[in-house]
Scaffold this motif. Structure first.
Motif: not given
Length: 260
Positions: A86, A144, A147-148, A152, A156-157, A159-161, A164
């Motif tokens: 990341y 994170m 941000y979400l 965002k 939320v994708t 991958e983003e979850y 976290t």
């Protein structure tokens, strides 16, 4: 080594971490690793020298724990970058570490050699150090989540979850180890593993709160935004456990974890 020399080590470390973060954004992985590790070595050299000059681990005051937090944030960022690549994590860890460094520079606390008997246990140092590392990872997870939740624009994708969740899993594991080390320390210092001291009570509340997040995320068809709110609440409870109890009258009167 005295506290007055801290500013020189801090400036050198932050510059190296910032350069490492820049290199990560430019996809220069080797340079990012090298610069970040050098910054960590510079910063830890101060901690080690300060440790020797104090003749005890620098873990007693809030200023001293902030010192470790400032170190572990870039260290945690480097671990996450190494595992998941990341790009933003090194920038985040550098900025947050700088915040804690600035607090220590503008509001230094007294660092004496005196260490009360309860803090002389061999379990005290690993207990605090492991907790500081857990706090660094859970702090990254909180950023994170913020941000979400608030920045965002799109959905939320997965991958983003995953980012976290992975931060929480590792942070929670280290928090668990920290509690276990704390129980061993308590047994040696006060004769019992757990006494429902205000600090211990809030530590248990925080631990269960993160456990709720982990289990809720495993429920099929759960509400993602609710999970993120649980994560934010958990971090608020963590702050209460870390330093908030110092301002509670009940803790000041009865807590064996208050060392003023």
């Amino acid at each position: 080594m005295s506290w007055e020399q801290f500013v020189y080590f801090a400036v050198a470390s932050v510059l190296l971490w910032a350069f490492g973060a820049y290199a990560a954004w430019r996809d220069k992985g080797t340079l990012a690793y090298t610069s970040t590790v050098l910054g960590l070595l510079v910063f830890f050299s101060f901690i080690l020298s300060f440790w020797i000059s104090l003749e005890r681990p620098p873990l007693r005051t809030m200023g001293e724990t902030r010192l470790w937090y400032s170190f572990f944030l870039p260290f945690a960022g480097l671990m996450v970058y190494s595992r998941w690549k990341y790009k933003w994590i090194l920038t985040f860890s550098t900025i947050l570490s700088l915040v804690f460094i600035c607090v220590n520079l503008f509001k230094p606390e007294i660092h004496s050699k005196t260490l009360m008997p309860a803090l002389q246990s061999p379990w005290f140092a690993p207990h605090v150090i492991v907790y500081m590392f857990a706090y660094a990872l859970l702090g990254a997870a909180t950023v994170m989540a913020l941000y979400l939740l608030f920045f965002k624009k799109k959905a939320v994708t997965s991958e983003e979850y995953d980012i976290t969740d992975n931060l929480v899993y590792i942070g929670f594991a280290f928090m668990t180890f920290g509690m276990l080390f704390g129980a061993l320390w308590a047994k040696e210092a006060w004769g019992h593993y757990w006494g429902w001291d205000p600090k211990e009570t809030w530590a248990a509340i925080t631990w269960f709160s993160y456990l709720v997040y982990i289990h809720y995320r495993r429920i099929p068809h759960h509400h993602p935004r609710l999970a993120l709110w649980v994560l934010l609440l958990s971090f608020v409870l963590l702050q209460m456990c870390w330093w908030g109890i110092n301002y509670l009258p009940s803790a000041q009167a009865t807590s064996v974890h208050t060392y003023n």
